[in-house]
Scaffold this motif. Structure first.
Motif, PDB file in Angstrom:
ATOM      1  N   SER A 232      -9.643  14.844   9.845  1.00 51.24           N
ATOM      2  CA  SER A 232      -8.400  15.457  10.290  1.00 51.24           C
ATOM      3  C   SER A 232      -7.666  16.039   9.084  1.00 51.24           C
ATOM      4  O   SER A 232      -7.955  15.720   7.936  1.00 51.24           O
ATOM      5  CB  SER A 232      -7.518  14.433  10.994  1.00 51.24           C
ATOM      6  N   GLN A 233      -6.713  16.881   9.361  1.00 50.79           N
ATOM      7  CA  GLN A 233      -5.937  17.505   8.293  1.00 50.79           C
ATOM      8  C   GLN A 233      -5.183  16.445   7.485  1.00 50.79           C
ATOM      9  O   GLN A 233      -5.091  16.530   6.263  1.00 50.79           O
ATOM     10  CB  GLN A 233      -4.963  18.515   8.891  1.00 50.79           C
ATOM     11  N   LEU A 234      -4.676  15.410   8.168  1.00 56.27           N
ATOM     12  CA  LEU A 234      -3.955  14.342   7.487  1.00 56.27           C
ATOM     13  C   LEU A 234      -4.886  13.573   6.544  1.00 56.27           C
ATOM     14  O   LEU A 234      -4.525  13.273   5.409  1.00 56.27           O
ATOM     15  CB  LEU A 234      -3.336  13.388   8.503  1.00 56.27           C
ATOM     16  N   THR A 235      -6.102  13.297   6.991  1.00 58.23           N
ATOM     17  CA  THR A 235      -7.068  12.593   6.146  1.00 58.23           C
ATOM     18  C   THR A 235      -7.434  13.433   4.935  1.00 58.23           C
ATOM     19  O   THR A 235      -7.544  12.922   3.822  1.00 58.23           O
ATOM     20  CB  THR A 235      -8.326  12.242   6.951  1.00 58.23           C
ATOM     21  N   GLN A 236      -7.616  14.716   5.130  1.00 62.29           N
ATOM     22  CA  GLN A 236      -7.917  15.606   4.003  1.00 62.29           C
ATOM     23  C   GLN A 236      -6.750  15.622   3.018  1.00 62.29           C
ATOM     24  O   GLN A 236      -6.943  15.669   1.811  1.00 62.29           O
ATOM     25  CB  GLN A 236      -8.218  17.014   4.511  1.00 62.29           C
ATOM     26  N   GLN A 237      -5.527  15.575   3.540  1.00 61.27           N
ATOM     27  CA  GLN A 237      -4.339  15.550   2.687  1.00 61.27           C
ATOM     28  C   GLN A 237      -4.308  14.265   1.857  1.00 61.27           C
ATOM     29  O   GLN A 237      -3.961  14.295   0.680  1.00 61.27           O
ATOM     30  CB  GLN A 237      -3.087  15.661   3.544  1.00 61.27           C
ATOM     31  N   PHE A 238      -4.684  13.132   2.460  1.00 60.67           N
ATOM     32  CA  PHE A 238      -4.738  11.867   1.720  1.00 60.67           C
ATOM     33  C   PHE A 238      -5.734  11.942   0.570  1.00 60.67           C
ATOM     34  O   PHE A 238      -5.502  11.408  -0.505  1.00 60.67           O
ATOM     35  CB  PHE A 238      -5.129  10.703   2.629  1.00 60.67           C
ATOM     36  N   LYS A 239      -6.867  12.600   0.815  1.00 60.75           N
ATOM     37  CA  LYS A 239      -7.891  12.685  -0.219  1.00 60.75           C
ATOM     38  C   LYS A 239      -7.435  13.513  -1.412  1.00 60.75           C
ATOM     39  O   LYS A 239      -7.885  13.295  -2.528  1.00 60.75           O
ATOM     40  CB  LYS A 239      -9.179  13.282   0.368  1.00 60.75           C
ATOM     41  N   THR A 240      -6.544  14.464  -1.180  1.00 61.28           N
ATOM     42  CA  THR A 240      -6.076  15.333  -2.265  1.00 61.28           C
ATOM     43  C   THR A 240      -4.657  14.995  -2.705  1.00 61.28           C
ATOM     44  O   THR A 240      -4.055  15.755  -3.455  1.00 61.28           O
ATOM     45  CB  THR A 240      -6.131  16.807  -1.827  1.00 61.28           C
ATOM     46  N   ASP A 241      -4.128  13.857  -2.261  1.00 60.86           N
ATOM     47  CA  ASP A 241      -2.762  13.452  -2.593  1.00 60.86           C
ATOM     48  C   ASP A 241      -2.630  13.198  -4.089  1.00 60.86           C
ATOM     49  O   ASP A 241      -3.412  12.488  -4.696  1.00 60.86           O
ATOM     50  CB  ASP A 241      -2.396  12.190  -1.824  1.00 60.86           C
ATOM     51  N   SER A 242      -1.622  13.798  -4.681  1.00 61.93           N
ATOM     52  CA  SER A 242      -1.398  13.610  -6.117  1.00 61.93           C
ATOM     53  C   SER A 242       0.000  13.049  -6.394  1.00 61.93           C
ATOM     54  O   SER A 242       0.550  13.251  -7.467  1.00 61.93           O
ATOM     55  CB  SER A 242      -1.593  14.938  -6.848  1.00 61.93           C
ATOM     56  N   SER A 243       0.571  12.336  -5.427  1.00 63.20           N
ATOM     57  CA  SER A 243       1.935  11.823  -5.586  1.00 63.20           C
ATOM     58  C   SER A 243       2.014  10.660  -6.567  1.00 63.20           C
ATOM     59  O   SER A 243       3.091  10.339  -7.041  1.00 63.20           O
ATOM     60  CB  SER A 243       2.492  11.378  -4.226  1.00 63.20           C
ATOM     61  N   ARG A 244       0.894  10.021  -6.850  1.00 61.37           N
ATOM     62  CA  ARG A 244       0.839   8.915  -7.821  1.00 61.37           C
ATOM     63  C   ARG A 244       1.814   7.790  -7.449  1.00 61.37           C
ATOM     64  O   ARG A 244       2.561   7.303  -8.283  1.00 61.37           O
ATOM     65  CB  ARG A 244       1.130   9.406  -9.236  1.00 61.37           C
ATOM     66  N   ASP A 245       1.799   7.386  -6.180  1.00 68.94           N
ATOM     67  CA  ASP A 245       2.698   6.324  -5.744  1.00 68.94           C
ATOM     68  C   ASP A 245       2.157   4.930  -6.059  1.00 68.94           C
ATOM     69  O   ASP A 245       2.807   3.932  -5.782  1.00 68.94           O
ATOM     70  CB  ASP A 245       3.018   6.445  -4.256  1.00 68.94           C
ATOM     71  N   ILE A 246       0.970   4.836  -6.665  1.00 66.80           N
ATOM     72  CA  ILE A 246       0.410   3.560  -7.095  1.00 66.80           C
ATOM     73  C   ILE A 246       0.452   3.504  -8.615  1.00 66.80           C
ATOM     74  O   ILE A 246      -0.024   4.411  -9.289  1.00 66.80           O
ATOM     75  CB  ILE A 246      -1.029   3.391  -6.589  1.00 66.80           C
TER      76      ILE A 246
ATOM     77  N   ALA B   8      -4.116  -2.407 -13.168  1.00 70.29           N
ATOM     78  CA  ALA B   8      -5.082  -2.794 -14.202  1.00 70.29           C
ATOM     79  C   ALA B   8      -4.632  -4.057 -14.928  1.00 70.29           C
ATOM     80  O   ALA B   8      -5.453  -4.935 -15.239  1.00 70.29           O
ATOM     81  CB  ALA B   8      -5.271  -1.648 -15.184  1.00 70.29           C
ATOM     82  N   GLU B   9      -3.324  -4.160 -15.173  1.00 71.62           N
ATOM     83  CA  GLU B   9      -2.782  -5.347 -15.840  1.00 71.62           C
ATOM     84  C   GLU B   9      -2.976  -6.594 -14.981  1.00 71.62           C
ATOM     85  O   GLU B   9      -3.389  -7.651 -15.481  1.00 71.62           O
ATOM     86  CB  GLU B   9      -1.289  -5.126 -16.110  1.00 71.62           C
ATOM     87  N   ILE B  10      -2.716  -6.476 -13.688  1.00 69.60           N
ATOM     88  CA  ILE B  10      -2.884  -7.607 -12.775  1.00 69.60           C
ATOM     89  C   ILE B  10      -4.361  -8.002 -12.679  1.00 69.60           C
ATOM     90  O   ILE B  10      -4.704  -9.190 -12.713  1.00 69.60           O
ATOM     91  CB  ILE B  10      -2.304  -7.278 -11.383  1.00 69.60           C
ATOM     92  N   LYS B  11      -5.250  -7.016 -12.593  1.00 75.72           N
ATOM     93  CA  LYS B  11      -6.685  -7.317 -12.536  1.00 75.72           C
ATOM     94  C   LYS B  11      -7.149  -8.036 -13.794  1.00 75.72           C
ATOM     95  O   LYS B  11      -7.936  -8.988 -13.720  1.00 75.72           O
ATOM     96  CB  LYS B  11      -7.493  -6.025 -12.358  1.00 75.72           C
TER      97      LYS B  11
END
Length: 98
Positions: A48-62, A68-71
């Motif tokens: 879907s268009q929404l799924t494609q948008q998730f794959k290209t999301d560059s908002s860097r909300d994580i 990496a520090e927690i891991k």
């Protein structure tokens, strides 16, 4: 149920064996059967268009640095968790979203 009256288990025989001499069907990297002309045979999936948008999301909300520090702390066995603090936050969220 009486254990003395149970019957002996029978051996399982394969019923889906492929006849000898037939080549196995070719599959692609996703496990789909491929026709002789190289085209995939079977179900085609369109995202879907929404799924494609998730794959290209560059908002860097994580915060990948924090993850990496927690891991690293988990791997070293140095991560301490306050179960009371976690439980309080979960209960607070339940009441906020109810």
């Amino acid at each position: 149920m009486n254990i003395e009256r149970t019957s002996q288990a029978r051996a399982i025989q394969s019923t889906t064996a492929q006849p000898q001499g037939e080549p196995k069907a070719k599959t692609d990297e996703m496990g789909n059967t491929v026709k002789k002309d190289g085209q995939p045979n079977g179900t085609q999936v369109k995202l879907s268009q929404l799924t494609q948008q998730f794959k290209t999301d560059s908002s860097r909300d994580i915060d990948t640095d924090r993850v990496a520090e927690i891991k690293a702390k988990m791997d070293a066995g140095e991560l301490t968790l306050d179960s009371d603090k976690i439980a309080s936050a979960l209960v607070r969220d339940i009441f906020l979203f109810s």
